[in-house]
Design a protein around this motif. Structure first.
Motif: not given
Length: 874
Positions: A600-607, A627-629
């Motif tokens: 998986s990828l870190p959720r903070c990637i959306g930043k 989903d933050s992507i």
């Protein structure tokens, strides 16, 4: 994705040259940044955020420094103070670019909220941001800081005596003048090329009084040497009583060229033409040429101004039938401007390994001494491979080793780059760098990005275009113009002989890069693009682009906050490092995690609001994406093909308003086609191993899509072709349940399709009728490994734009349509692996060869003999 190359170990001797190269990229950065600041969209955004006046000040100071940069490049930065000053400019320009991009991100975020948030509270919450007043104050502070630093740097230019230059008047290094003498015994491997050029020179031109033959190729190939061999051949002496040789180089001013030609022609009265006016010169030259069949060699031509050439041609064309001009040039555009037909343009290739080794031995050893040093000869064979068939590179390296017998010295040359050798003006580095120096400023960063390309690999234009877009290398359009297409830039680089084996298939192009071209790009990009092979943070603390050579290095590397792109090593799985990257490098544009092992990828990637490219190719352990992507409204490409365990796509795909390329592998039961159809910028879409998809695009339209790829979708049955109005490229591989009618039955729709590839389709027995709707657009048709197709329909020749037809490994296809000769634009027919077609249309001997005799190239792969035969019809 494209991978970085082995780093260069560049000795202190070459640091001044590197600084000069870095500055030329700095000037290009200034040009690009100023273009963004001047754009209408950014001017509007700066007014909306209330920072227009401060940004205008930034722009004005940058314009001043840009002019100073030109003057700085005319000087050799010997002093450490000037070098440090240039480094500070690089840092402040980088920070300014981040500010500009941040405003663009914020403006795009507001656009998404205003467009979609009015009908969805979820969207407003999803894209929630800090207080706009706080954001404005924070950004105003950053701009003020940059303006202060810029003002200080602009003032400091007086320390170095630098002046403002309004236009780019830099003088490019010019190669020394050439002459026509050659010792044939010193030339190896060019006999065939010489005979081909002689054939072109002796060819009957059917009454044409003057024709041009061009020898085209990259620097260091030996174009001038080949022209000398031809010029001095006895057959040419007998055929052309008057022969003249001039080296043109940068000087295509009419009067100077006329003087050079007259000085090369017989001058029995020993007149000094330097004192003649242009009128006297043209009269004297026409009298000299009158009544004599002549050969004029114009060596090293760079002029791309057609008017200048037409002016010269009018003077030298005196009506003597059979007179010829032989041109050597690195530029395909020059050859075209000089009215060289494709059949009269000779693309010079590299030497074979055998000939390269013979040439190397000639320059590295005294006659016969190579037999005394078998171990050195063995090392020499490995060195020659690095030269990639470039004669000048072979000579350069061979000469550097002459009379040296220490194996360690030879191994050092083998294990290091050619650029590390001590150079002189006739060596390979100046020869190749000359082509780079002549590039316009907007192309230099694009060329530097070739440092990311693997050697000896076919490169597709689509991947390069995506990379250039993600890194912000595409020049901003001028007022009133649309966005510059990266294909134009690739074509321009090809025309300057940087790209090898370039093929334009319509909607897609492919090419290779000579190894030394890649090494030159790496050399130029040094300091900005870095490969991490060991733990030494000082070597890459200012780098913008990093790639990692080994997985274990992820544990110990301190990442620069200014990082723009990063490529992880194969097998990467260090979650702590990935989390650190995402939280620390907030200006990241490209994140390449190909062949990694993350689940998986870190959720903070959306930043990572600046992120434009996210590639997760062949991540076989990836099961989910946050989903933050979908907060990444700047994201232009999302590569997920080969993620065979991916349960589902993230929610909110429709919010990726900048997405242009989406490649998907997923095991979810259905495609979120409505969200995909809502993507306003989507141009390239690919489905790979989506085994649970049975249909696509039911009841929806895809107006922006230009390229669709379907590979190994084993359950897919229906894809309505009429739903994709503007499709230019369609590729279908191993989708055997898919109806070839594409929902059209016998219906024919107008389409813009340029390239169609149908591969591994056992159900395909003939071509679908809907293809006739592409009669005025289709340029390349490829049918391969379709074992049950038995015919090509009679309507195939209605595809009047078709340039390339490939029927590969289709054993049941026995013939081409009888009227295939009506396809007058057809250039290539490839029947590799289709043995019956080869027998029938084999050049000169096949029973139906006459039907395709207008085709320039027919290629056949003899599997039984494991060799290729190439037949070129002149």
């Amino acid at each position: 994705m494209i991978q970085l190359q082995t780093p260069l170990s560049i000795p202190f001797l070459f640091l001044p040259l590197l600084k000069l190269m870095a500055e030329s990229l700095l000037f290009s950065s200034a040009e690009s940044l100023l273009g963004k600041l001047a754009s209408d969209a950014f001017q509007e955004a700066s007014l909306a955020f209330g920072v227009h006046r401060d940004l205008q000040q930034m722009k004005e100071t940058m314009e001043l420094i840009r002019g100073v940069l030109l003057d700085a490049e005319k000087k050799n930065p010997q002093s450490s103070a000037l070098s440090e000053w240039l480094i500070q400019i690089k840092h402040v320009f980088s920070d300014a670019e981040d500010i500009v991009d941040d405003f663009e991100c914020e403006a795009l975020r507001k656009h998404v909220v205003n467009t979609y948030g009015s009908c969805s509270r979820k969207v407003r919450r999803f894209f929630s941001s800090s207080n706009p007043v706080v954001y404005r104050l924070r950004m105003a502070h950053h701009i003020q800081d940059i303006n202060t630093r810029l003002a200080k740097l602009a003032y400091q230019r007086n320390m170095f005596g630098l002046q403002v230059i309004d236009q780019d008047t830099r003088v490019v290094h010019v190669r020394e003048m050439t002459h026509s003498h050659v010792t044939p015994s010193n030339v190896i491997g060019r006999e065939h090329d010489k005979q081909e050029i002689i054939k072109l020179l002796l060819k009957d031109d059917h009454g044409q009084s003057l024709s041009v033959i061009s020898i085209v190729g990259m620097g260091g190939l030996g174009k001038t040497t080949l022209a000398k061999l031809v010029f001095n051949d006895p057959i040419i002496h007998a055929c052309f009583p008057l022969r003249m040789w001039i080296c043109v180089s940068n000087d295509f001013e009419l009067r100077n060229v006329l003087i050079k030609i007259l000085n090369s022609a017989p001058n029995p009265n020993r007149e000094n033409f330097n004192n003649f006016e242009t009128e006297q010169l043209q009269i004297h030259l026409r009298n000299t040429l009158e009544g004599q069949k002549s050969l004029l060699v114009l060596d090293d031509v760079w002029n791309e101004d057609r008017a200048r050439w037409d002016e010269l041609r009018e003077i030298i064309d005196v009506g003597v039938e059979g007179s010829k001009i032989l041109v050597t040039t690195r530029s395909h555009k020059v050859a075209a401007i000089m009215h060289t037909k494709s059949s009269n343009s000779y693309l010079l290739g590299c030497l074979s390994e055998k000939d390269s080794l013979s040439l190397f031995v000639k320059y590295a050893f005294e006659d016969g001494d190579e037999m005394k040093h078998p171990q050195l000869l063995k090392i020499g064979e490995e060195i020659v491979k690095k030269c990639g068939g470039l004669p000048l590179a072979v000579k350069t390296v061979g000469s550097s080793l002459f009379s040296r017998v220490d194996e360690k010295e030879w191994e050092s040359v083998r294990d290091n780059e050619i650029w590390n050798l001590k150079e002189n003006e006739k060596d390979i580095l100046p020869a190749l760098k000359l082509s780079y120096d002549k590039l316009p400023s907007y192309l230099k960063p694009c060329f530097a990005s070739f440092s990311l390309c693997p050697e000896d690999t076919v490169i597709f234009g689509t991947g390069v275009r995506m990379l250039w877009g993600a890194l912000g290398l595409l020049p901003p359009p001028k007022a009133g113009e649309s966005m510059i297409d990266a294909t134009q830039l690739l074509h321009e680089l090809w025309s300057r002989s940087f790209l090898s084996e370039y093929e334009d298939h319509g909607g897609e192009c492919r090419f290779k890069l000579h190894d030394l071209v890649i090494e030159l790009a790496v050399y130029i990009a040094k300091g900005k693009f870095e490969i991490i092979k060991n733990h030494n943070p000082k070597s890459y603390k200012n780098a913008h682009h990093l790639t990692f050579a080994a997985n274990n290095l992820l544990d110990q590397t301190l990442l620069p906050r200014s990082l723009r792109s990063i490529t992880f090593p194969r097998g990467a799985n260090n979650e702590v490092f990935l989390n650190t990257l995402v939280s620390r490098c907030k200006f990241l544009r490209v994140l390449n995690l190909d062949f990694s092992e993350y689940a998986s990828l870190p959720r903070c990637i959306g930043k990572l609001k600046h992120l434009r490219s996210l590639s997760l190719l062949e991540n076989e352990n990836l099961t989910e994406l946050p989903d933050s992507i979908c907060k990444l409204q700047n994201l232009q490409s999302l590569i997920l093909n080969g993620c065979i365990k991916l349960q589902k796509l993230p929610k909110g795909l429709a919010n990726l308003v900048s997405l242009r390329c989406l490649c998907i592998t997923t095991i979810e039961p259905g495609c979120p086609e409505k969200e995909i159809a809502s993507l306003p910028s989507l141009e390239l879409l690919g489905f790979y191993q989506c085994d649970n998809f049975e249909s696509l695009f039911k009841g929806i339209l895809l107006h922006t899509l230009k390229r669709l790829t379907l590979i190994d979708c084993k359950s897919l049955k229906t894809v309505p072709f009429h739903a994709i109005k503007n499709l230019e490229v369609l590729m279908i591989f191993n989708c055997n349940k898919l109806e070839s009618s594409m929902g059209l039955s016998n219906e024919i729709l107008d389409s813009r399709l340029k390239l169609l590839i149908l591969s591994d389709l056992a159900s395909l027995v003939t071509l679908p009728r809907w293809l006739q709707g592409s009669a005025n657009s289709l340029q390349s048709l490829v049918i391969q490994h379709c074992i049950n197709i038995y015919e090509l329909p009679d309507w195939l020749p209605t595809l009047n734009c078709l340039k390339q037809l490939e029927v590969l490994y289709c054993p049941k296809v026995l013939s081409l349509p009888d009227n295939i000769h009506h396809v007058t634009n057809l250039k290539v027919i490839d029947v590799t692996g289709s043995s019956e077609l080869w027998k029938r249309y084999r050049p000169e001997v096949g029973e139906d060869w006459h039907k395709i005799s207008h085709v320039n190239l027919v290629w056949q792969d003899y599997q039984s003999e494991n060799e290729k035969e190439l037949t070129v019809k002149s």
